[in-house]
Design an enzyme around this catalytic site. Structure first.
Site, mmCIF file in Angstrom:
data_model
loop_
_atom_site.group_PDB
_atom_site.id
_atom_site.type_symbol
_atom_site.label_atom_id
_atom_site.label_comp_id
_atom_site.label_asym_id
_atom_site.label_seq_id
_atom_site.Cartn_x
_atom_site.Cartn_y
_atom_site.Cartn_z
ATOM 1 N N ASP A 210 5.911 -7.713 -8.664
ATOM 2 C CA ASP A 210 7.043 -6.842 -8.319
ATOM 3 C C ASP A 210 8.006 -6.768 -9.494
ATOM 4 O O ASP A 210 7.766 -7.379 -10.539
ATOM 5 C CB ASP A 210 7.748 -7.315 -7.028
ATOM 6 C CG ASP A 210 8.265 -6.127 -6.216
ATOM 7 O OD1 ASP A 210 8.963 -5.286 -6.788
ATOM 8 O OD2 ASP A 210 7.964 -6.045 -5.012
ATOM 9 N N HIS B 248 7.455 -0.525 -8.407
ATOM 10 C CA HIS B 248 7.636 -1.985 -8.349
ATOM 11 C C HIS B 248 6.894 -2.701 -9.484
ATOM 12 O O HIS B 248 6.266 -3.732 -9.277
ATOM 13 C CB HIS B 248 7.181 -2.527 -6.982
ATOM 14 C CG HIS B 248 8.139 -2.196 -5.878
ATOM 15 N ND1 HIS B 248 9.340 -2.849 -5.709
ATOM 16 C CD2 HIS B 248 8.089 -1.265 -4.890
ATOM 17 C CE1 HIS B 248 9.990 -2.345 -4.656
ATOM 18 N NE2 HIS B 248 9.254 -1.369 -4.145
ATOM 19 N N TRP C 189 9.788 -10.560 3.254
ATOM 20 C CA TRP C 189 10.295 -10.362 1.883
ATOM 21 C C TRP C 189 11.375 -11.394 1.599
ATOM 22 O O TRP C 189 12.109 -11.797 2.513
ATOM 23 C CB TRP C 189 10.863 -8.944 1.748
ATOM 24 C CG TRP C 189 9.866 -7.882 2.094
ATOM 25 C CD1 TRP C 189 9.777 -7.185 3.258
ATOM 26 C CD2 TRP C 189 8.793 -7.411 1.265
ATOM 27 N NE1 TRP C 189 8.720 -6.302 3.203
ATOM 28 C CE2 TRP C 189 8.105 -6.416 1.998
ATOM 29 C CE3 TRP C 189 8.347 -7.734 -0.024
ATOM 30 C CZ2 TRP C 189 6.990 -5.740 1.497
ATOM 31 C CZ3 TRP C 189 7.242 -7.057 -0.525
ATOM 32 C CH2 TRP C 189 6.578 -6.078 0.213
ATOM 33 N N GLU D 56 7.608 3.057 -2.379
ATOM 34 C CA GLU D 56 8.853 3.184 -3.128
ATOM 35 C C GLU D 56 8.626 3.471 -4.615
ATOM 36 O O GLU D 56 9.015 2.686 -5.475
ATOM 37 C CB GLU D 56 9.687 1.901 -2.945
ATOM 38 C CG GLU D 56 10.060 1.695 -1.481
ATOM 39 C CD GLU D 56 10.837 0.414 -1.219
ATOM 40 O OE1 GLU D 56 11.741 0.440 -0.365
ATOM 41 O OE2 GLU D 56 10.521 -0.628 -1.834
#
Ligand code: ACM
Ligand code: ZN
Length: 538
Positions: A199, A269, A480, A333
């Site tokens: 990430d 990410h 998360w 995203e």
């Protein structure tokens, strides 16, 4: 659950009472079998990991009772042998059973356990462990009866995919902490760990071809403090798993019936990789490993062939490390700001003839192209992709499995269109969300409100036509860790919600009852989780 005539148990606590997730069917008869000092036998074609799990149970009972349970192969006995004549504990393969199912028949003289595969036996063992005095979990001396009630237990899961997710990127979890997470998953019959290994805030898996990913990409200069996006604690933070550690964890999970599904989140990410190799981005950087949470506009450049060479070489090593049929390629995203301005991305869009139309923008179609290419590449290696529900935007590729996270809507739509789906809707299955309304009395978190009863009440097939429900492979919760920095906080968010998740994954709708579940839960917390030192929300 069906309980028929618990005759032998009057005046005693019924050890079958609190089994979680609730078995499909239990029918009890008069009498009991004492497992203390019993001989353990196995016959059939067993995997080494199954024999190990049987031996471990015998050893733990021996240590907790002070009387040895021997373990041996059993000649002349097979699954057709009448349980009534078996003396001792027998594990017998029955390949005609459904995957992961098990059956336990207990008589006054012994016990016959049949299953078709490792997971079936492993789950029979978990059921037995829950019925026995709690010392069996740690091989510590324990009071209580080692007698099991006579009867038959027939059990198996509702869904083949029973997942829990782990995020070592925002905060890093050691090998030992990861194993503890796997342990508690296995106790409650979960079978997939979705491991989010890359990430913006850190790259966590060693890739030999690209050592910079863990030399540079695994470390950030600091971490934002609380909710202040302008702040940094100024402390270098990071870590990663070596390939040897990855193999150790994959094997550890596998012996417990858990397949690890690695995620390399792309094309968004990816800031940790961009910081290492700025040529992966549209602007060329420079970039820093992110120190704040959120969604970065800097993503992989999809217009340069070198990006695909990088991704394929990373996937080569990922596939060597992880035997999982599924590889998670992320897809969530991914803002299109850079792609809209990038000459390379726009040139590829033109070359491919992508246009903005009713199905999506030309940049969404560029993301579809990235997804297709990864899907094709992994298919050559015999693997299938899972992607977050954004992969449905534009023109999604058939054969992809969709992980529905922005509510259940994307998953419902995908299943009705014939895609396989794993349900992880944030409003039911995001375990980083608070367990109290407005986070009252809770440690600082990302927000949201997902209390235990909400998790328990999730209906994975609601809104999906009956003939399409077969596309719901299962359910997973995501945890998360932006706001979760310690193992005790991690466990607090996981537990007890993961036990509710386990019943959603395992039990048929008719076998779920929140009142019964919460009574069972109390016993699990006070017996097993306390003994093993897990932190949980009370
Ligand atoms: C996600 O929560 N961004 C999948
Ligand atoms: Zn670009």
């Amino acid at each position: 659950m069906l309980i028929i005539a618990p005759l032998g148990l009057q005046g005693k606590t019924d050890p079958t009472m609190n089994i979680t997730p609730r078995p499909r069917e239990i029918s009890l008869e008069k009498g009991s079998f004492n497992i203390k000092g019993a001989g353990f036998n196995h016959a059939g074609s067993f995997e080494g990991r199954t024999v190990d799990a049987i031996a471990e149970l015998a050893d733990d009972i021996s240590a907790a009772t002070g009387k040895t349970c021997s373990v041996a192969g059993a000649a002349g006995v097979d699954r057709n042998t009448d349980a009534a004549i078996l003396k001792g504990v027998f594990f017998l393969t029955d390949s005609s059973m459904e995957p992961e199912n098990y059956k336990i028949v207990i008589t006054k003289k012994g016990m016959k356990i049949t299953a078709p595969d490792h997971n079936g036996f492993y789950y029979a063992i978990q059921t037995l462990r829950q019925m026995l005095p709690v010392g069996n979990y740690k091989a510590v001396a324990s009071t209580g009866s080692w007698s099991l009630p006579c009867g038959t237990f027939s059990d198996g899961p509702r869904f083949p995919y029973r997942g829990m997710h782990m995020d070592p990127c925002r905060h890093f979890w050691s090998v030992e902490e990861t194993k503890r997470y796997i342990d508690v998953m296995a106790m409650y019959k979960l079978n997939r760990l979705h491991w989010h290994l890359t990430d913006d805030q850190g790259w966590r898996v060693e890739i030999k071809r690209y050592p910079g990913l863990t030399e540079v990409g695994a470390f950030r200069k600091g971490t934002m403090i609380g909710r202040n996006f302008q702040s940094s604690d100024g402390r270098r933070y990071g870590g990663y798993y070596t390939q040897d550690q990855i193999r150790e964890i994959v094997d550890y999970a596998w012996t417990r019936g858990i397949t690890i599904i690695p995620e390399v989140d792309l094309p968004g990410h990816m800031v940790a990789a961009l910081a290492t190799y700025p040529w992966l981005g549209c602007t060329g950087g420079p970039y820093d490993v992110w120190t704040i949470w959120g969604v970065s506009k800097d993503v992989l450049c999809a217009g340069k062939e070198s990006t695909f060479v990088f991704l394929e070489e990373v996937m080569d090593e990922i596939c060597e490390l992880f035997p999982s049929k599924y590889i998670h390629i992320g897809g969530d995203e991914c803002p299109k700001d850079r792609w809209e301005k990038c000459p390379d991305c726009q040139a590829l869009i033109k070359e491919m003839g992508f246009t903005t139309d009713g199905k999506g923008t030309k940049e969404q179609k560029l993301q579809n192209y990235v997804t297709f290419r990864m899907q094709d590449y992994l298919a050559e290696k015999g693997r299938k992709i899972i992607g977050w529900d954004e992969i449905l935007e534009g023109e999604p590729s058939p054969g992809a499995t969709v992980m529905s996270w922005r509510g259940a809507g994307g998953g419902i739509d995908a299943a009705n269109r014939g895609f396989d789906v794993i349900m992880t809707p944030n409003d039911y299955m995001y375990f980083d969300y608070y367990q109290a309304k407005d986070g009252e009395g809770e440690p600082l978190g990302i927000g949201g409100f997902v209390p235990l009863d909400k998790v328990y009440g999730f209906d994975p097939c609601e809104g999906i036509s009956p003939d399409m429900q077969k596309h719901i492979l299962g359910v997973q919760a995501n945890l998360w860790t932006e706001y979760i920095a310690t193992p005790s906080h991690l466990e607090y968010m996981l537990l007890p919600r993961m036990l509710a998740l386990a019943e959603v994954q395992w039990c048929s709708e008719g076998n779920r009852d929140y009142g019964r579940f919460t009574a069972d839960l109390k016993a699990h917390q006070e017996r097993i989780l306390d003994l093993l030192g897990y932190n949980y929300r009370k």
